[in-house]
Design a protein around this motif. Sequence first.
Motif, PDB file in Angstrom:
ATOM      1  N   ASP A  24     -21.988 -60.516   3.922  1.00 37.86           N
ATOM      2  CA  ASP A  24     -22.050 -60.498   2.467  1.00 37.86           C
ATOM      3  C   ASP A  24     -22.673 -59.185   2.009  1.00 37.86           C
ATOM      4  OD1 ASP A  24     -21.961 -61.222  -0.161  1.00 37.86           O
ATOM      5  OD2 ASP A  24     -23.793 -62.430  -0.088  1.00 37.86           O
ATOM      6  N   TRP A  25     -21.913 -58.382   1.236  1.00 39.56           N
ATOM      7  CA  TRP A  25     -22.407 -57.130   0.701  1.00 39.56           C
ATOM      8  C   TRP A  25     -21.558 -56.745  -0.507  1.00 39.56           C
ATOM      9  CZ3 TRP A  25     -20.615 -57.555   5.813  1.00 39.56           C
ATOM     10  CH2 TRP A  25     -19.283 -57.202   5.991  1.00 39.56           C
ATOM     11  N   GLU A  26     -21.986 -55.700  -1.184  1.00 42.38           N
ATOM     12  CA  GLU A  26     -21.285 -55.243  -2.378  1.00 42.38           C
ATOM     13  C   GLU A  26     -20.243 -54.181  -2.013  1.00 42.38           C
ATOM     14  OE1 GLU A  26     -21.559 -56.333  -5.500  1.00 42.38           O
ATOM     15  OE2 GLU A  26     -23.010 -57.847  -4.846  1.00 42.38           O
ATOM     16  N   SER A  27     -19.128 -54.210  -2.713  1.00 42.23           N
ATOM     17  CA  SER A  27     -18.141 -53.151  -2.534  1.00 42.23           C
ATOM     18  C   SER A  27     -18.654 -51.869  -3.184  1.00 42.23           C
ATOM     19  CB  SER A  27     -16.805 -53.549  -3.157  1.00 42.23           C
ATOM     20  OG  SER A  27     -16.934 -53.665  -4.563  1.00 42.23           O
ATOM     21  N   GLN A  28     -18.149 -50.730  -2.717  1.00 43.88           N
ATOM     22  CA  GLN A  28     -18.548 -49.456  -3.300  1.00 43.88           C
ATOM     23  C   GLN A  28     -17.525 -48.384  -2.957  1.00 43.88           C
ATOM     24  OE1 GLN A  28     -22.137 -47.798  -1.386  1.00 43.88           O
ATOM     25  NE2 GLN A  28     -21.930 -49.379   0.179  1.00 43.88           N
ATOM     26  N   VAL A  29     -17.575 -47.292  -3.700  1.00 43.75           N
ATOM     27  CA  VAL A  29     -16.753 -46.132  -3.420  1.00 43.75           C
ATOM     28  C   VAL A  29     -17.688 -44.967  -3.124  1.00 43.75           C
ATOM     29  CG1 VAL A  29     -14.930 -44.594  -4.231  1.00 43.75           C
ATOM     30  CG2 VAL A  29     -14.967 -46.984  -4.988  1.00 43.75           C
ATOM     31  N   LEU A  30     -17.564 -44.398  -1.950  1.00 43.95           N
ATOM     32  CA  LEU A  30     -18.419 -43.291  -1.528  1.00 43.95           C
ATOM     33  C   LEU A  30     -17.647 -41.980  -1.615  1.00 43.95           C
ATOM     34  CD1 LEU A  30     -19.889 -44.954   1.703  1.00 43.95           C
ATOM     35  CD2 LEU A  30     -20.835 -45.017  -0.623  1.00 43.95           C
ATOM     36  N   PHE A  31     -18.302 -40.913  -2.101  1.00 44.59           N
ATOM     37  CA  PHE A  31     -17.640 -39.621  -2.260  1.00 44.59           C
ATOM     38  C   PHE A  31     -18.319 -38.556  -1.404  1.00 44.59           C
ATOM     39  CE2 PHE A  31     -16.797 -41.848  -6.281  1.00 44.59           C
ATOM     40  CZ  PHE A  31     -15.417 -41.711  -6.354  1.00 44.59           C
ATOM     41  N   HIS A  32     -17.509 -37.742  -0.770  1.00 46.82           N
ATOM     42  CA  HIS A  32     -18.008 -36.604   0.003  1.00 46.82           C
ATOM     43  C   HIS A  32     -17.149 -35.391  -0.343  1.00 46.82           C
ATOM     44  CE1 HIS A  32     -19.340 -40.120   2.377  1.00 46.82           C
ATOM     45  NE2 HIS A  32     -20.386 -39.379   2.658  1.00 46.82           N
ATOM     46  N   HIS A  33     -17.798 -34.237  -0.535  1.00 50.27           N
ATOM     47  CA  HIS A  33     -17.097 -33.015  -0.921  1.00 50.27           C
ATOM     48  C   HIS A  33     -17.258 -31.949   0.160  1.00 50.27           C
ATOM     49  CE1 HIS A  33     -17.169 -28.912  -2.718  1.00 50.27           C
ATOM     50  NE2 HIS A  33     -16.064 -29.332  -3.295  1.00 50.27           N
ATOM     51  N   ARG A  34     -16.188 -31.182   0.368  1.00 50.43           N
ATOM     52  CA  ARG A  34     -16.279 -30.001   1.209  1.00 50.43           C
ATOM     53  C   ARG A  34     -15.346 -28.934   0.642  1.00 50.43           C
ATOM     54  NH1 ARG A  34     -12.622 -33.102   4.433  1.00 50.43           N
ATOM     55  NH2 ARG A  34     -10.811 -31.899   5.148  1.00 50.43           N
ATOM     56  N   PRO A  35     -15.698 -27.668   0.825  1.00 48.39           N
ATOM     57  CA  PRO A  35     -14.823 -26.603   0.309  1.00 48.39           C
ATOM     58  C   PRO A  35     -13.501 -26.601   1.063  1.00 48.39           C
ATOM     59  CG  PRO A  35     -17.024 -25.772   0.846  1.00 48.39           C
ATOM     60  CD  PRO A  35     -16.930 -27.137   1.439  1.00 48.39           C
ATOM     61  N   SER A  36     -12.450 -26.187   0.383  1.00 49.52           N
ATOM     62  CA  SER A  36     -11.170 -26.002   1.063  1.00 49.52           C
ATOM     63  C   SER A  36     -11.137 -24.590   1.633  1.00 49.52           C
ATOM     64  CB  SER A  36     -10.003 -26.218   0.092  1.00 49.52           C
ATOM     65  OG  SER A  36     -10.119 -25.356  -1.020  1.00 49.52           O
ATOM     66  N   THR A  37     -10.805 -24.467   2.893  1.00 49.23           N
ATOM     67  CA  THR A  37     -10.806 -23.176   3.566  1.00 49.23           C
ATOM     68  C   THR A  37      -9.458 -22.939   4.239  1.00 49.23           C
ATOM     69  OG1 THR A  37     -11.739 -24.169   5.582  1.00 49.23           O
ATOM     70  CG2 THR A  37     -13.295 -23.236   3.986  1.00 49.23           C
ATOM     71  N   THR A  38      -9.127 -21.682   4.425  1.00 50.30           N
ATOM     72  CA  THR A  38      -7.902 -21.319   5.135  1.00 50.30           C
ATOM     73  C   THR A  38      -8.170 -21.336   6.634  1.00 50.30           C
ATOM     74  OG1 THR A  38      -7.182 -19.924   3.303  1.00 50.30           O
ATOM     75  CG2 THR A  38      -6.134 -19.561   5.442  1.00 50.30           C
ATOM     76  N   ARG A  39      -7.381 -22.098   7.354  1.00 50.23           N
ATOM     77  CA  ARG A  39      -7.588 -22.221   8.793  1.00 50.23           C
ATOM     78  C   ARG A  39      -6.579 -21.360   9.548  1.00 50.23           C
ATOM     79  NH1 ARG A  39      -8.637 -28.737   9.717  1.00 50.23           N
ATOM     80  NH2 ARG A  39     -10.280 -28.963   8.137  1.00 50.23           N
ATOM     81  N   PRO A  40      -6.961 -20.847  10.723  1.00 48.66           N
ATOM     82  CA  PRO A  40      -6.011 -20.071  11.519  1.00 48.66           C
ATOM     83  C   PRO A  40      -4.883 -20.957  12.043  1.00 48.66           C
ATOM     84  CG  PRO A  40      -8.023 -20.490  12.762  1.00 48.66           C
ATOM     85  CD  PRO A  40      -8.286 -20.944  11.363  1.00 48.66           C
ATOM     86  N   ARG A  41      -3.769 -20.334  12.372  1.00 45.94           N
ATOM     87  CA  ARG A  41      -2.639 -21.082  12.916  1.00 45.94           C
ATOM     88  C   ARG A  41      -3.066 -21.745  14.234  1.00 45.94           C
ATOM     89  NH1 ARG A  41       2.210 -17.052  13.452  1.00 45.94           N
ATOM     90  NH2 ARG A  41       3.297 -18.989  14.037  1.00 45.94           N
ATOM     91  N   PRO A  42      -2.844 -23.051  14.373  1.00 50.51           N
ATOM     92  CA  PRO A  42      -3.336 -23.764  15.564  1.00 50.51           C
ATOM     93  C   PRO A  42      -2.448 -23.583  16.792  1.00 50.51           C
ATOM     94  CG  PRO A  42      -2.218 -25.281  14.111  1.00 50.51           C
ATOM     95  CD  PRO A  42      -2.246 -23.964  13.389  1.00 50.51           C
ATOM     96  N   ARG A  43      -3.079 -23.674  17.943  1.00 49.42           N
ATOM     97  CA  ARG A  43      -2.380 -23.700  19.226  1.00 49.42           C
ATOM     98  C   ARG A  43      -2.249 -25.165  19.632  1.00 49.42           C
ATOM     99  NH1 ARG A  43      -6.248 -21.567  22.753  1.00 49.42           N
ATOM    100  NH2 ARG A  43      -7.702 -22.326  21.167  1.00 49.42           N
ATOM    101  N   LEU A  44      -1.022 -25.614  19.849  1.00 48.61           N
ATOM    102  CA  LEU A  44      -0.736 -27.025  20.062  1.00 48.61           C
ATOM    103  C   LEU A  44      -0.347 -27.333  21.499  1.00 48.61           C
ATOM    104  CD1 LEU A  44       1.484 -27.724  16.912  1.00 48.61           C
ATOM    105  CD2 LEU A  44      -0.989 -28.041  17.124  1.00 48.61           C
ATOM    106  N   THR A  45      -0.541 -28.601  21.855  1.00 50.30           N
ATOM    107  CA  THR A  45      -0.006 -29.153  23.088  1.00 50.30           C
ATOM    108  C   THR A  45       0.381 -30.602  22.805  1.00 50.30           C
ATOM    109  OG1 THR A  45      -0.389 -29.425  25.477  1.00 50.30           O
ATOM    110  CG2 THR A  45      -2.207 -30.026  24.002  1.00 50.30           C
ATOM    111  N   CYS A  46       1.022 -31.251  23.740  1.00 54.01           N
ATOM    112  CA  CYS A  46       1.401 -32.658  23.569  1.00 54.01           C
ATOM    113  C   CYS A  46       0.368 -33.568  24.219  1.00 54.01           C
ATOM    114  CB  CYS A  46       2.785 -32.916  24.183  1.00 54.01           C
ATOM    115  SG  CYS A  46       4.136 -32.164  23.253  1.00 54.01           S
TER     116      CYS A  46
END
Length: 238
Positions: free
Chosen positions: A77-99
């Motif tokens: 038994d608890w109360e519902s809530q909406v939690l907010f977290h902020h972070r700056p949007s940054t440009t990320r380098p092109r990723p190196r992928l694998t499967c």
Amino acid sequence: MNQSLLFGDNLFETVRIVSGQPQRLQRHIARFTESAAVLGYPSSEIESGVKGLHSLEGREDGLWRATFVRSSDIFGDWESQVLFHHRPSTTRPRPRLTCISGYVPEDRTAELKTTSYLRSMMARRSAVAAGFDDGLMVSRGQTLGESSMANVFLVINDGLVTPAIEGILPGTTRAAILENARLGGLHIDVRTVHQQELSDASEIILTSAGILAVSALSLDDRVLDQHWGPVLGELACA
């Protein structure tokens, strides 16, 4: 502590804010309300979550995560809530992928934006441990799903293709790209994608609200192109 937080039994949305305006807000609201209905959220909590998303209007630019904590149920038994977290949007380098293994097409809960991200976290850790930035999750049947944190588009023989929504998240950025491409007369094939087709892909593009559209630098040791990535980035912002 709220038991639903401990068990990952909640929903969240990450919304990009530009000049005080939430981007794709109606798409985020639609995905939240549909997922909340599937998980049995009371209507009052769905309404509260929608109000929470609307409250992002006018907030600081960047990326805002809204986590929707459900109220009491069989775990306590608890109360519902909406939690907010902020972070700056940054440009990320092109990723190196694998499967990386981990895609389960039959898992319909993966189509909900829940706080249960263990499979994605394991995929990312496995990729990093192998010397890459991210992993493309593939199934035991050798079909392609998504990366650990983004939807995937492939360029094969100069055509664009993206996996169908089967056990992967219906990304808001993915949906915007598909709609704007259609309106602009650009065809993108939505279908089951087999792992072997990755060898024919000249470009692999990751999309999400956080990164918009980024062309991968490489897949294993093979260098990839960067042509359609900026195009899809423009479609994501249109």
